[in-house]
Design an enzyme around this catalytic site. Structure first.
Site, PDB file in Angstrom:
ATOM      1  CB  CYS A  73      -6.204  78.396  68.334  1.00  0.00           C
ATOM      2  SG  CYS A  73      -5.855  77.418  66.850  1.00  0.00           S
ATOM      3  CG  HIS A 156       1.106  86.256  66.957  1.00  0.00           C
ATOM      4  ND1 HIS A 156       1.282  85.192  66.101  1.00  0.00           N
ATOM      5  CD2 HIS A 156      -0.027  85.993  67.654  1.00  0.00           C
ATOM      6  CE1 HIS A 156       0.294  84.317  66.256  1.00  0.00           C
ATOM      7  NE2 HIS A 156      -0.523  84.784  67.204  1.00  0.00           N
ATOM      8  CD  GLU A 205       0.550  77.651  65.138  1.00  0.00           C
ATOM      9  OE1 GLU A 205       0.281  76.996  66.167  1.00  0.00           O
ATOM     10  OE2 GLU A 205      -0.228  77.783  64.194  1.00  0.00           O
ATOM     11  CB  CYS A 214      -0.779  80.621  62.398  1.00  0.00           C
ATOM     12  SG  CYS A 214      -0.937  81.264  64.079  1.00  0.00           S
ATOM     13  N   GLY A 217      -1.907  84.310  63.835  1.00  0.00           N
ATOM     14  CA  GLY A 217      -0.705  84.836  63.179  1.00  0.00           C
ATOM     15  C   GLY A 217      -1.050  85.719  61.985  1.00  0.00           C
TER      16      GLY A 217
HETATM   17  N1  LIG Z   1       0.780  77.983  69.072  1.00  0.00           N
HETATM   18  C1  LIG Z   1      -0.079  79.053  69.449  1.00  0.00           C
HETATM   19  C2  LIG Z   1      -1.541  78.805  69.426  1.00  0.00           C
HETATM   20  C3  LIG Z   1      -2.067  78.349  68.088  1.00  0.00           C
HETATM   21  C4  LIG Z   1      -2.436  79.427  67.076  1.00  0.00           C
HETATM   22  C5  LIG Z   1      -3.299  78.857  65.981  1.00  0.00           C
HETATM   23  N2  LIG Z   1      -2.726  77.878  65.145  1.00  0.00           N
HETATM   24  C6  LIG Z   1      -4.108  79.882  65.208  1.00  0.00           C
HETATM   25  O1  LIG Z   1      -4.727  79.499  64.189  1.00  0.00           O
HETATM   26  O2  LIG Z   1      -4.225  81.018  65.654  1.00  0.00           O
HETATM   27  C7  LIG Z   1       0.318  79.626  70.824  1.00  0.00           C
HETATM   28  O3  LIG Z   1       0.949  78.930  71.655  1.00  0.00           O
HETATM   29  O4  LIG Z   1      -0.017  80.785  71.048  1.00  0.00           O
END
Ligand SMILES: N[C@@H](CCC[C@H](N)C(=O)O)C(=O)O
Length: 276
Positions: A73, A156, A205, A214, A217
Protein backbone atom coordinates in the site's frame (compact mmCIF):
# COMPACT_ATOMS: atom_id res chain seq x y z
CA UNK A 1 -10.05 0.91 24.64
CA UNK A 2 -7.44 1.12 21.90
CA UNK A 3 -6.18 4.38 20.41
CA UNK A 4 -6.28 4.77 16.64
CA UNK A 5 -5.28 7.33 14.08
CA UNK A 6 -7.11 8.14 10.86
CA UNK A 7 -4.62 9.02 8.11
CA UNK A 8 -4.74 9.43 4.38
CA UNK A 9 -2.65 9.95 1.27
CA UNK A 10 -4.61 12.01 -1.28
CA UNK A 11 -7.87 10.74 0.25
CA UNK A 12 -6.89 7.04 0.22
CA UNK A 13 -7.73 6.63 3.90
CA UNK A 14 -6.51 4.38 6.67
CA UNK A 15 -7.38 3.39 10.21
CA UNK A 16 -3.98 2.90 11.86
CA UNK A 17 -3.55 0.83 15.02
CA UNK A 18 -0.27 0.48 16.85
CA UNK A 19 0.48 -3.09 17.93
CA UNK A 20 4.20 -2.56 18.47
CA UNK A 21 3.89 -2.87 22.26
CA UNK A 22 1.83 -6.05 22.11
CA UNK A 23 -0.89 -7.99 20.36
CA UNK A 24 -4.22 -6.13 20.06
CA UNK A 25 -6.46 -9.17 19.72
CA UNK A 26 -7.66 -8.15 16.28
CA UNK A 27 -10.03 -10.64 14.66
CA UNK A 28 -11.41 -10.67 11.10
CA UNK A 29 -14.82 -9.51 12.46
CA UNK A 30 -13.23 -6.59 14.25
CA UNK A 31 -11.15 -5.52 11.25
CA UNK A 32 -14.11 -5.67 8.86
CA UNK A 33 -16.37 -3.92 11.39
CA UNK A 34 -14.00 -1.04 12.11
CA UNK A 35 -13.31 -0.57 8.37
CA UNK A 36 -17.03 -0.36 7.60
CA UNK A 37 -18.06 3.19 6.68
CA UNK A 38 -21.52 2.86 8.24
CA UNK A 39 -20.94 0.76 11.36
CA UNK A 40 -17.28 1.53 12.10
CA UNK A 41 -14.72 4.28 11.52
CA UNK A 42 -14.49 3.50 7.82
CA UNK A 43 -11.37 3.28 5.68
CA UNK A 44 -9.91 1.99 2.43
CA UNK A 45 -7.25 0.04 4.34
CA UNK A 46 -6.87 -1.06 7.93
CA UNK A 47 -3.22 -0.76 8.92
CA UNK A 48 -1.55 -2.44 11.88
CA UNK A 49 1.91 -1.29 12.97
CA UNK A 50 3.95 -4.19 14.36
CA UNK A 51 7.52 -4.25 15.68
CA UNK A 52 10.28 -3.86 13.10
CA UNK A 53 13.20 -6.24 13.37
CA UNK A 54 16.56 -6.75 11.67
CA UNK A 55 16.90 -3.54 9.68
CA UNK A 56 13.28 -2.42 9.58
CA UNK A 57 11.91 0.40 11.75
CA UNK A 58 8.37 -0.96 11.66
CA UNK A 59 6.36 -3.78 10.14
CA UNK A 60 3.19 -2.62 8.35
CA UNK A 61 0.34 -5.12 8.01
CA UNK A 62 -2.30 -4.16 5.46
CA UNK A 63 -5.93 -5.29 5.43
CA UNK A 64 -8.64 -4.36 2.95
CA UNK A 65 -12.16 -3.56 4.23
CA UNK A 66 -13.33 -7.03 3.15
CA UNK A 67 -10.78 -8.53 5.56
CA UNK A 68 -8.29 -9.72 2.93
CA UNK A 69 -4.62 -8.98 3.47
CA UNK A 70 -2.69 -6.89 0.91
CA UNK A 71 0.99 -7.08 0.11
CA UNK A 72 1.54 -3.40 -0.61
CA UNK A 73 0.00 0.00 0.00
CA UNK A 74 1.98 2.94 -1.31
CA UNK A 75 -0.04 5.68 0.34
CA UNK A 76 0.00 3.94 3.73
CA UNK A 77 3.75 3.35 3.39
CA UNK A 78 4.33 7.11 3.36
CA UNK A 79 1.88 7.65 6.23
CA UNK A 80 3.43 5.00 8.49
CA UNK A 81 6.95 6.19 7.66
CA UNK A 82 5.98 9.73 8.68
CA UNK A 83 4.64 8.48 12.02
CA UNK A 84 7.76 6.48 12.84
CA UNK A 85 10.06 9.27 11.67
CA UNK A 86 8.11 11.71 13.82
CA UNK A 87 8.84 9.58 16.89
CA UNK A 88 12.58 9.25 16.32
CA UNK A 89 13.33 12.48 14.48
CA UNK A 90 14.87 10.48 11.63
CA UNK A 91 14.46 11.62 8.04
CA UNK A 92 14.68 8.11 6.65
CA UNK A 93 12.94 4.95 7.85
CA UNK A 94 12.44 1.44 6.52
CA UNK A 95 8.88 0.10 6.42
CA UNK A 96 8.70 -3.69 6.18
CA UNK A 97 5.71 -5.37 4.50
CA UNK A 98 5.00 -8.99 3.62
CA UNK A 99 6.29 -8.10 0.13
CA UNK A 100 9.57 -6.54 1.19
CA UNK A 101 11.39 -3.63 2.82
CA UNK A 102 10.52 -0.12 1.62
CA UNK A 103 12.94 2.74 2.48
CA UNK A 104 11.11 6.05 2.82
CA UNK A 105 12.59 9.53 3.18
CA UNK A 106 11.29 12.94 4.14
CA UNK A 107 12.06 15.55 1.47
CA UNK A 108 12.85 19.21 2.24
CA UNK A 109 9.46 20.28 0.80
CA UNK A 110 7.59 18.12 3.35
CA UNK A 111 6.65 15.39 0.89
CA UNK A 112 7.67 11.76 1.40
CA UNK A 113 9.44 9.57 -1.12
CA UNK A 114 9.14 5.78 -0.89
CA UNK A 115 11.30 3.31 -2.75
CA UNK A 116 8.62 0.81 -3.73
CA UNK A 117 11.16 -1.68 -5.10
CA UNK A 118 11.28 -3.22 -8.55
CA UNK A 119 8.07 -4.15 -10.33
CA UNK A 120 7.55 -7.83 -10.97
CA UNK A 121 6.73 -8.37 -14.61
CA UNK A 122 6.59 -12.13 -15.14
CA UNK A 123 3.12 -13.70 -15.36
CA UNK A 124 3.80 -15.96 -12.37
CA UNK A 125 4.80 -12.93 -10.29
CA UNK A 126 1.64 -10.84 -10.88
CA UNK A 127 0.25 -13.57 -10.51
CA UNK A 128 -1.78 -14.65 -13.54
CA UNK A 129 -3.58 -17.96 -13.81
CA UNK A 130 -1.73 -19.13 -16.92
CA UNK A 131 1.26 -18.24 -19.09
CA UNK A 132 0.40 -14.86 -20.63
CA UNK A 133 2.24 -11.82 -22.02
CA UNK A 134 1.82 -9.37 -19.11
CA UNK A 135 1.94 -6.45 -21.55
CA UNK A 136 -1.29 -7.59 -23.22
CA UNK A 137 -3.79 -9.57 -21.17
CA UNK A 138 -6.51 -11.17 -23.29
CA UNK A 139 -9.35 -9.78 -21.22
CA UNK A 140 -11.83 -6.94 -21.52
CA UNK A 141 -15.26 -5.78 -20.48
CA UNK A 142 -17.56 -3.36 -22.24
CA UNK A 143 -15.48 -0.53 -23.68
CA UNK A 144 -12.16 -1.51 -22.03
CA UNK A 145 -9.73 -4.21 -23.14
CA UNK A 146 -6.08 -5.23 -23.49
CA UNK A 147 -4.67 -4.22 -20.06
CA UNK A 148 -1.04 -4.56 -19.00
CA UNK A 149 -0.23 -6.18 -15.68
CA UNK A 150 2.55 -6.13 -13.12
CA UNK A 151 3.03 -6.58 -9.40
CA UNK A 152 4.22 -3.82 -7.09
CA UNK A 153 4.06 -6.30 -4.19
CA UNK A 154 0.36 -6.62 -5.04
CA UNK A 155 -1.32 -7.43 -8.37
CA UNK A 156 -2.25 -4.61 -10.74
CA UNK A 157 -3.77 -4.40 -14.20
CA UNK A 158 -3.87 -1.12 -16.12
CA UNK A 159 -6.37 -0.37 -18.88
CA UNK A 160 -5.24 2.55 -21.05
CA UNK A 161 -8.27 4.50 -22.22
CA UNK A 162 -8.82 7.54 -24.47
CA UNK A 163 -11.22 9.33 -22.08
CA UNK A 164 -10.95 8.57 -18.39
CA UNK A 165 -14.11 10.49 -17.50
CA UNK A 166 -16.14 8.16 -19.72
CA UNK A 167 -15.11 5.03 -17.78
CA UNK A 168 -17.73 3.62 -15.40
CA UNK A 169 -15.23 2.43 -12.80
CA UNK A 170 -17.88 1.31 -10.31
CA UNK A 171 -19.56 -1.07 -12.72
CA UNK A 172 -16.45 -2.44 -14.47
CA UNK A 173 -14.25 -2.81 -11.40
CA UNK A 174 -16.01 -5.62 -9.50
CA UNK A 175 -16.04 -7.97 -12.51
CA UNK A 176 -12.51 -7.18 -13.70
CA UNK A 177 -11.06 -7.56 -10.18
CA UNK A 178 -12.36 -11.15 -10.16
CA UNK A 179 -11.54 -12.14 -13.75
CA UNK A 180 -10.39 -15.76 -13.87
CA UNK A 181 -6.98 -14.64 -15.15
CA UNK A 182 -6.23 -13.20 -11.68
CA UNK A 183 -6.03 -16.10 -9.19
CA UNK A 184 -5.51 -13.65 -6.29
CA UNK A 185 -7.87 -11.02 -7.78
CA UNK A 186 -6.26 -7.71 -8.86
CA UNK A 187 -6.30 -3.97 -8.41
CA UNK A 188 -7.69 -2.40 -11.57
CA UNK A 189 -6.45 0.95 -12.92
CA UNK A 190 -7.96 3.00 -15.73
CA UNK A 191 -5.38 5.39 -17.12
CA UNK A 192 -5.39 8.16 -19.70
CA UNK A 193 -1.95 9.22 -20.88
CA UNK A 194 -2.09 13.01 -21.23
CA UNK A 195 1.56 13.30 -22.31
CA UNK A 196 4.94 11.68 -21.67
CA UNK A 197 5.09 13.20 -18.16
CA UNK A 198 1.44 13.22 -17.12
CA UNK A 199 -1.02 10.38 -16.62
CA UNK A 200 -4.53 10.53 -15.19
CA UNK A 201 -5.63 7.50 -13.18
CA UNK A 202 -8.84 6.20 -11.63
CA UNK A 203 -8.74 3.09 -9.47
CA UNK A 204 -10.79 0.12 -8.48
CA UNK A 205 -8.96 -1.55 -5.60
CA UNK A 206 -9.10 -5.23 -4.79
CA UNK A 207 -11.03 -5.77 -1.59
CA UNK A 208 -11.80 -2.06 -1.22
CA UNK A 209 -13.64 -0.80 -4.33
CA UNK A 210 -13.28 2.69 -5.77
CA UNK A 211 -10.70 4.76 -3.95
CA UNK A 212 -9.61 8.37 -4.40
CA UNK A 213 -5.98 7.34 -4.84
CA UNK A 214 -3.73 4.29 -4.90
CA UNK A 215 0.04 4.59 -4.51
CA UNK A 216 0.97 1.13 -5.73
CA UNK A 217 -1.57 1.63 -8.55
CA UNK A 218 0.16 4.84 -9.60
CA UNK A 219 3.50 2.99 -9.63
CA UNK A 220 2.08 0.10 -11.66
CA UNK A 221 0.49 2.53 -14.11
CA UNK A 222 3.76 4.36 -14.79
CA UNK A 223 5.60 1.06 -15.19
CA UNK A 224 2.99 -0.27 -17.61
CA UNK A 225 2.91 3.03 -19.53
CA UNK A 226 6.69 2.94 -19.96
CA UNK A 227 6.58 -0.70 -21.07
CA UNK A 228 3.97 0.21 -23.66
CA UNK A 229 6.04 3.18 -24.90
CA UNK A 230 3.37 5.64 -23.77
CA UNK A 231 5.28 7.67 -21.16
CA UNK A 232 8.74 8.59 -19.93
CA UNK A 233 10.27 7.06 -16.81
CA UNK A 234 9.16 9.98 -14.61
CA UNK A 235 5.62 11.28 -14.62
CA UNK A 236 2.96 12.99 -12.56
CA UNK A 237 0.08 10.61 -11.90
CA UNK A 238 -3.11 12.56 -11.17
CA UNK A 239 -5.89 10.87 -9.26
CA UNK A 240 -9.24 12.16 -7.98
CA UNK A 241 -7.85 14.50 -5.33
CA UNK A 242 -4.21 15.06 -6.15
CA UNK A 243 -0.97 13.91 -7.68
CA UNK A 244 1.90 11.55 -7.01
CA UNK A 245 5.20 11.80 -8.82
CA UNK A 246 6.39 8.38 -9.93
CA UNK A 247 9.83 7.54 -11.28
CA UNK A 248 10.93 4.15 -12.59
CA UNK A 249 14.65 4.55 -11.94
CA UNK A 250 16.85 3.32 -14.75
CA UNK A 251 19.89 2.56 -12.55
CA UNK A 252 18.34 -0.20 -10.43
CA UNK A 253 14.83 -0.66 -11.79
CA UNK A 254 13.21 0.53 -8.56
CA UNK A 255 10.05 2.63 -8.57
CA UNK A 256 10.09 5.82 -6.49
CA UNK A 257 6.81 7.34 -5.33
CA UNK A 258 6.64 10.90 -3.97
CA UNK A 259 3.59 12.39 -2.30
CA UNK A 260 1.96 13.83 0.82
CA UNK A 261 0.71 12.34 4.08
CA UNK A 262 -2.03 13.61 6.40
CA UNK A 263 -3.69 12.81 9.71
CA UNK A 264 -7.44 13.50 9.72
CA UNK A 265 -8.19 12.72 13.38
CA UNK A 266 -7.41 10.43 16.29
CA UNK A 267 -9.68 8.55 18.67
CA UNK A 268 -10.18 5.42 20.72
CA UNK A 269 -11.93 2.18 19.79
CA UNK A 270 -13.78 -0.34 21.91
CA UNK A 271 -12.64 -3.45 19.99
CA UNK A 272 -15.21 -5.63 21.78
CA UNK A 273 -18.00 -3.64 20.15
CA UNK A 274 -16.98 -5.04 16.78
CA UNK A 275 -17.25 -8.73 17.58
CA UNK A 276 -15.46 -11.45 19.51
N1 LIG B 1 -6.28 -3.01 -2.21
C1 LIG B 1 -4.89 -3.26 -2.36
C2 LIG B 1 -3.97 -2.68 -1.36
C3 LIG B 1 -4.07 -1.19 -1.21
C4 LIG B 1 -3.24 -0.33 -2.16
C5 LIG B 1 -3.13 1.08 -1.65
N2 LIG B 1 -4.32 1.84 -1.57
C6 LIG B 1 -1.97 1.88 -2.22
O1 LIG B 1 -1.91 3.10 -1.96
O2 LIG B 1 -1.08 1.30 -2.83
C7 LIG B 1 -4.61 -4.77 -2.51
O3 LIG B 1 -5.41 -5.62 -2.05
O4 LIG B 1 -3.57 -5.08 -3.09
Amino acid sequence: MVPFRKMHGLGNDFVVLDARAGDLDLTPDRIVGIADRHFGVGCDQFIVMEPGTRGADVFMRIYNPDGSEGGACGNATRCIASLVAGESGADRVVVRTISGDLPVERLPDGLWRADMGAPRLAWQEVPLARETDTLHLPIGLGPVSDPAACSMGNPHATFFVPDIEAVDVASLGPTLERDAIFPDRANIGFAQVMGPEWIRLRMWERGAGMTLACGSGACATLVNAVRRGLAGRRARVSMERGDLVIEWREADGHVLMTGPVATAFTGTLDLGAFGP
